[in-house]
Write a protein that holds these residues in place. Structure first.
Motif, PDB file in Angstrom:
ATOM      1  N   MET A   1      26.606 -11.716  32.380  1.00 36.67           N
ATOM      2  CA  MET A   1      26.632 -13.038  31.744  1.00 36.67           C
ATOM      3  C   MET A   1      27.757 -13.833  32.387  1.00 36.67           C
ATOM      4  O   MET A   1      28.557 -13.291  33.145  1.00 36.67           O
ATOM      5  CB  MET A   1      26.878 -12.919  30.238  1.00 36.67           C
TER       6      MET A   1
ATOM      7  N   VAL B   1      11.478 -26.966  19.830  1.00 41.07           N
ATOM      8  CA  VAL B   1      12.686 -26.130  19.851  1.00 41.07           C
ATOM      9  C   VAL B   1      12.388 -24.779  20.512  1.00 41.07           C
ATOM     10  O   VAL B   1      13.207 -24.265  21.286  1.00 41.07           O
ATOM     11  CB  VAL B   1      13.222 -25.949  18.409  1.00 41.07           C
ATOM     12  N   LEU B   2      11.230 -24.226  20.248  1.00 35.51           N
ATOM     13  CA  LEU B   2      10.891 -22.939  20.877  1.00 35.51           C
ATOM     14  C   LEU B   2      10.743 -23.082  22.390  1.00 35.51           C
ATOM     15  O   LEU B   2      11.101 -22.170  23.138  1.00 35.51           O
ATOM     16  CB  LEU B   2       9.603 -22.375  20.260  1.00 35.51           C
TER      17      LEU B   2
ATOM     18  N   LEU C   1      17.627 -16.476  17.342  1.00 37.03           N
ATOM     19  CA  LEU C   1      16.435 -15.971  18.009  1.00 37.03           C
ATOM     20  C   LEU C   1      16.806 -15.260  19.315  1.00 37.03           C
ATOM     21  O   LEU C   1      16.366 -14.131  19.580  1.00 37.03           O
ATOM     22  CB  LEU C   1      15.486 -17.148  18.290  1.00 37.03           C
ATOM     23  N   LEU C   2      17.651 -15.921  20.121  1.00 41.37           N
ATOM     24  CA  LEU C   2      18.034 -15.329  21.418  1.00 41.37           C
ATOM     25  C   LEU C   2      18.829 -14.041  21.231  1.00 41.37           C
ATOM     26  O   LEU C   2      18.706 -13.101  22.007  1.00 41.37           O
ATOM     27  CB  LEU C   2      18.828 -16.328  22.260  1.00 41.37           C
TER      28      LEU C   2
ATOM     29  N   ALA D   1      15.563 -26.344  12.756  1.00 41.38           N
ATOM     30  CA  ALA D   1      14.826 -25.787  13.891  1.00 41.38           C
ATOM     31  C   ALA D   1      15.769 -25.385  15.025  1.00 41.38           C
ATOM     32  O   ALA D   1      15.687 -24.270  15.553  1.00 41.38           O
ATOM     33  CB  ALA D   1      13.795 -26.796  14.390  1.00 41.38           C
ATOM     34  N   TYR D   2      16.730 -26.276  15.377  1.00 44.59           N
ATOM     35  CA  TYR D   2      17.533 -25.923  16.561  1.00 44.59           C
ATOM     36  C   TYR D   2      18.581 -24.862  16.256  1.00 44.59           C
ATOM     37  O   TYR D   2      19.010 -24.143  17.149  1.00 44.59           O
ATOM     38  CB  TYR D   2      18.102 -27.146  17.288  1.00 44.59           C
TER      39      TYR D   2
ATOM     40  N   PHE E   1      19.090 -17.194  30.843  1.00 47.48           N
ATOM     41  CA  PHE E   1      19.987 -16.099  30.453  1.00 47.48           C
ATOM     42  C   PHE E   1      19.423 -14.752  30.901  1.00 47.48           C
ATOM     43  O   PHE E   1      20.156 -13.877  31.366  1.00 47.48           O
ATOM     44  CB  PHE E   1      20.205 -16.090  28.934  1.00 47.48           C
TER      45      PHE E   1
ATOM     46  N   VAL F   1      12.465 -25.242  24.190  1.00 48.93           N
ATOM     47  CA  VAL F   1      13.864 -25.319  24.667  1.00 48.93           C
ATOM     48  C   VAL F   1      14.476 -23.910  24.688  1.00 48.93           C
ATOM     49  O   VAL F   1      15.138 -23.515  25.653  1.00 48.93           O
ATOM     50  CB  VAL F   1      14.696 -26.262  23.762  1.00 48.93           C
ATOM     51  N   ALA F   2      14.233 -23.140  23.626  1.00 49.52           N
ATOM     52  CA  ALA F   2      14.777 -21.774  23.544  1.00 49.52           C
ATOM     53  C   ALA F   2      14.220 -20.916  24.679  1.00 49.52           C
ATOM     54  O   ALA F   2      14.948 -20.120  25.287  1.00 49.52           O
ATOM     55  CB  ALA F   2      14.433 -21.147  22.200  1.00 49.52           C
TER      56      ALA F   2
ATOM     57  N   GLY G   1      16.506 -19.362  27.350  1.00 49.27           N
ATOM     58  CA  GLY G   1      16.465 -17.900  27.312  1.00 49.27           C
ATOM     59  C   GLY G   1      16.052 -17.308  28.642  1.00 49.27           C
ATOM     60  O   GLY G   1      16.575 -16.275  29.063  1.00 49.27           O
TER      61      GLY G   1
ATOM     62  N   ILE H   1      18.639 -11.469  24.279  1.00 49.87           N
ATOM     63  CA  ILE H   1      18.673 -12.326  25.473  1.00 49.87           C
ATOM     64  C   ILE H   1      20.055 -12.933  25.680  1.00 49.87           C
ATOM     65  O   ILE H   1      20.565 -13.011  26.781  1.00 49.87           O
ATOM     66  CB  ILE H   1      17.587 -13.429  25.385  1.00 49.87           C
ATOM     67  N   LYS H   2      20.695 -13.368  24.606  1.00 48.17           N
ATOM     68  CA  LYS H   2      22.048 -13.954  24.737  1.00 48.17           C
ATOM     69  C   LYS H   2      22.899 -13.552  23.548  1.00 48.17           C
ATOM     70  O   LYS H   2      22.455 -13.694  22.435  1.00 48.17           O
ATOM     71  CB  LYS H   2      21.956 -15.485  24.807  1.00 48.17           C
TER      72      LYS H   2
ATOM     73  N   ILE I   1      17.819 -21.277  17.398  1.00 47.98           N
ATOM     74  CA  ILE I   1      17.882 -20.809  18.791  1.00 47.98           C
ATOM     75  C   ILE I   1      18.873 -19.659  18.995  1.00 47.98           C
ATOM     76  O   ILE I   1      18.493 -18.605  19.517  1.00 47.98           O
ATOM     77  CB  ILE I   1      18.173 -21.981  19.766  1.00 47.98           C
TER      78      ILE I   1
END
Lengths: 388, 58
Positions: A120, A15-16, B51-52, B44-45, A26, A18-19, A23, B57-58, B48
């Protein structure tokens, strides 16, 4: 280390990754820089925060390109990118910035009025991040932004946005919409402060003509139209008639007095400028349009819009025809000629505000395309090259 | 003063995003119910977006 812990650790690592990949995209979009090779008549670049300290160091502070002939005449504040998901309203500013000649009067050009919204995209609507146009020197990439300021810069939205100073209740997300926050508020949210900074530029530089470029959906009645503050009705109406007779159909409407927060209402009310907003047709904004692709952005050809046109659901003038679409050159050309025509009409109505300017117009873009007028940053004189 | 308040509220949202990310991380490794691997993926997902946002970041 037991199996369950190991399994969870592996899932977390995946998952990290993918992030990180998402990220990174972005981050790249937010930090993307667009080149501008200014014309020889360029005088200087300042930042919008030079007119109002309250936005200094923020993501809404944006470059203002000044073209001063040195001869007395009218002054124009020309805005692109109030809504950066309307690139047909940003490209005219680039074309003008790179080709502008001025012998009378002064122009203040802001290619991207809401820089935060430009960092964005509208990915929830399936918009691509960029589109590219071909020049004889290579390909140039342009970012497709969003309508409202980035939530990274202004968040949370209120449940109801109460417009300052009218106290009119507007949709909550419009508190991040530059064209709903005029005349701005010096102690307000970031977007309200941005609107206030633009008002300060208008007042401090004694701007005569304020032009705000936009694109609209084809199903929106105010498309292919000038919307003018009542003080600018005459010039907009005459400009619309001239354009319709000589170049392309252009409607003209008066700014409603009860619709608050918009440039054509508030800037006219809170400054001495003649204010005109222009709308051209962007098929991307229509919710009935099909797949959101670069081709649709550039060519504007969509079978669902054609069906809507056959059902008389569209308002654009001339009528939508999929054979022609609504190509980018056409939309950019409309804005360039639309601006030139109101400059001319201002000079006719107010001789002391005459301006003598040249930049590519509708027929020039029809003949040569957009990229003929944009220059290669790789070979440009570094004194005239800016990245924003 | 108002600008400062706007900024404070704005930054609190980033802090909240970080707190939720940490809560989800704790839930991923320490939870006592719903221990199936499908829930591992969900915990986990859903990290995201928090975290971002926390990382600006987003």
């Amino acid at each position: 280390m037991n199996n369950v812990f190991l399994r969870r650790l592996i899932i977390l690592i995946v998952v990290l990754i993918v992030a990180f990949l998402g990220g990174r995209e972005f981050w790249e979009i937010r930090h993307f820089k667009q080149s501008i090779v200014v014309s020889e008549d360029f005088t200087k670049k300042v930042m919008l925060s030079d007119y109002f300290e309250g936005i200094k160091g923020t993501w809404v502070d944006t470059p203002v390109y000044i073209y001063d002939s040195g001869n007395p005449g009218g002054s124009l504040l020309w805005l692109g990118g109030t809504h950066p998901y309307e690139p047909g309203a940003i490209l005219p500013a680039y074309v003008a910035a790179e080709n502008l000649k001025i012998t009378k009067g002064k122009i203040f050009l802001i290619p991207v009025a809401n820089r935060s919204a430009w960092t964005m995209g509208d990915y929830g609507m399936g918009y691509p991040k960029y589109f590219s146009l071909e020049a004889n020197w290579g390909e140039k990439k342009f970012r497709i932004g969003a309508r409202n300021s980035n939530q990274l810069d202004q968040w949370p939205d209120p449940f109801t946005y109460v417009h300052y100073p009218s106290r009119q209740n507007l949709a909550y997300q419009d508190i991040r919409n530059l064209n709903r926050t005029y005349p701005g508020y010096a102690s307000g949210t970031l977007t309200e402060r941005l609107a206030y900074a633009i008002m300060e530029l208008t007042r401090q530089e004694d701007i005569d003509l304020f032009v705000d470029m936009h694109e609209a959906s084809l199903m929106y009645p105010v498309v292919s139209t000038y919307v003018a503050h009542q003080d600018a009705e005459d010039i907009a109406m005459m400009a619309g008639m001239n354009l319709s007779a000589e170049q392309f159909p252009m409607k003209s409407e008066s700014s409603p007095k009860s619709l608050r927060g918009l440039s054509h209402r508030e800037v006219g009310d809170y400054s001495d400028a003649l204010v005109v907003l222009m709308e051209t047709a962007e098929p991307f904004i229509d919710r009935v349009a099909g797949k959101m692709t670069e081709e649709l952005m550039i060519e504007g050809k969509d079978e669902f819009l054609q069906k809507a046109a056959e059902e008389n659901l569209l308002y654009c003038d001339p009528e939508y025809d999929i054979e022609f679409g609504k190509p980018m050159w056409y939309r950019v050309g409309r804005h360039l000629s639309g601006t030139m025509e109101v400059i001319k009409q201002m000079g006719e109505f107010y001789p002391d505000k005459q301006m003598e300017v040249e930049f590519p117009l509708f027929f020039d873009l029809e003949e040569h395309g957009i990229m003929h007028f944009l220059h290669d940053p790789e070979t440009a004189d570094t004194d005239r090259l800016f990245y924003q | 003063m108002l600008i400062w308040l706007h900024e404070a509220v704005h930054q609190i949202y980033f802090i909240l995003a970080a707190v939720f990310a940490l809560l989800l991380l704790r839930g991923l490794f320490k939870r006592k119910t719903r221990t199936n691997w499908v829930y591992d993926i969900i915990y986990a997902y859903t990290l995201i977006p928090f975290l971002l946002r926390a990382l600006h970041i987003k």
